[in-house]
Enzyme design. Sequence first.
Site, short mmCIF file in Angstrom:
data_model
loop_
_atom_site.label_atom_id
_atom_site.label_comp_id
_atom_site.label_asym_id
_atom_site.label_seq_id
_atom_site.Cartn_x
_atom_site.Cartn_y
_atom_site.Cartn_z
N SER A 185 0.71 -1.15 0.00
CA SER A 185 0.01 0.04 -0.09
C SER A 185 0.83 1.44 -0.02
O SER A 185 1.53 1.52 -0.86
CB SER A 185 -1.07 0.13 1.31
OG SER A 185 -1.97 0.65 1.02
N ASP A 213 -9.32 -6.11 -4.70
CA ASP A 213 -9.24 -4.81 -3.78
C ASP A 213 -10.07 -3.70 -4.33
O ASP A 213 -10.26 -3.43 -5.20
CB ASP A 213 -7.72 -4.43 -4.30
CG ASP A 213 -7.10 -3.26 -3.29
OD1 ASP A 213 -7.97 -2.50 -2.58
OD2 ASP A 213 -6.07 -3.04 -3.37
N HIS A 216 -7.21 -5.64 -0.07
CA HIS A 216 -6.29 -4.85 -0.10
C HIS A 216 -5.20 -5.09 0.48
O HIS A 216 -4.06 -4.70 0.44
CB HIS A 216 -6.68 -3.38 0.39
CG HIS A 216 -5.80 -2.36 0.38
ND1 HIS A 216 -5.33 -1.74 -1.00
CD2 HIS A 216 -5.28 -1.40 1.18
CE1 HIS A 216 -4.63 -0.97 -0.83
NE2 HIS A 216 -4.36 -0.81 0.59
#
Length: 379
Positions: free
Chosen positions: A205, A327, A355
Amino acid sequence: MQGRSDQGRADLAARPSPVFCAHRRRRKIPLISIVTVVALSSKRKETESLHFGALRGGMAILAVGGGGWLCRGGSVDGFPAFLPKEVERIRDPFARKIATRIERLPVQVTFSETSIMSSCVKPLKQSKVNPVVLLHSFDSSCLEWRYTLPLLEDAGLETWALDILGWGFSDLEKLPSCNVASKREHLYQFWRSYIRKPMILVGPSLGAAAAIDFAVNHPEAVGKLVLIDASVYAEGTGNMTRLPKIVAYAGVSLLKSIPLRLYASFLTFKSAAFSSYYDITNVGRLHCLLPWWEDATVDFMASGGYNVSSQIKKVKQNTLIIWGEDDQIISNKLALKLHHDLPNSILHLIPNCGHIPHAEKPDSVAELIIEFVQGDCDL
């Protein structure tokens, strides 16, 4: 998969798996727009900190940011003294085990008069292969890797999990700058002091933005890159840089609120047992109780944050891109764009995954990383 011991296989077989319920269809929402609080868009920060737990007593346990809090005393379970007493409430055995291994190492940087006691999980073993160094997502910690790190170690890899400056459990009582340049220098000085050889740098991320920024500025320190559901096309922290401090602090303080954390947890994963969400919130928000957490977060947000889109094509290292196929935070269409922008890359989509693949599908992520480290993934 090579390198995993028989004991590792037995441990893997015995490891409880995440629990899923009937999944709900969710529309995709832009990364920085889940919740707006007085012009502060906080979705990315929240959702990047939510991680799946494991089955225990018939209940799925989840955690936000890995949890970790200030504690003045010791622990009968072997937790380090700088973690809070609330660490005792964690039921997830993987989180508890990794928490006992967290320690602080001194790192000298130019922007602080004293060394920063920097939190990390050190490897159990040394390896002839370049070490794997695990970063984490926004507003998270090394506990984010509690499921995948043991699998990498079982395969014989020298594996570090580091807390990025301003997040995790480092001692920031004498608050240093927590902007992008400071985070980069802190990571470099940590690498120069303790790792000292090219690493396989793993960033999930927003941690992927930190990994790209570091690899471009210190290519000698990075042998390969692994980017997971990468938040690398966002243009920094946006309006946060223009907010009055009092408004910024009000917005940041809401990042630890129970309603916002609960909402974010629903958006982060494809599905999860409803009964687990309260535990997610109780575990995940506790790291926000560190006395310097708000100051460090506001400092980072006000600095403009990461904006690495112009650096992506400067990456020279071979790169493994891993993406949860489902995601809902960052569309897998951006996975294809990132793969196109990184010519020396390979892309793997993980089905039925949201995610945070290293928490939701740790076996798949570990296998991909091990193959990439060992050179079995063809670019």
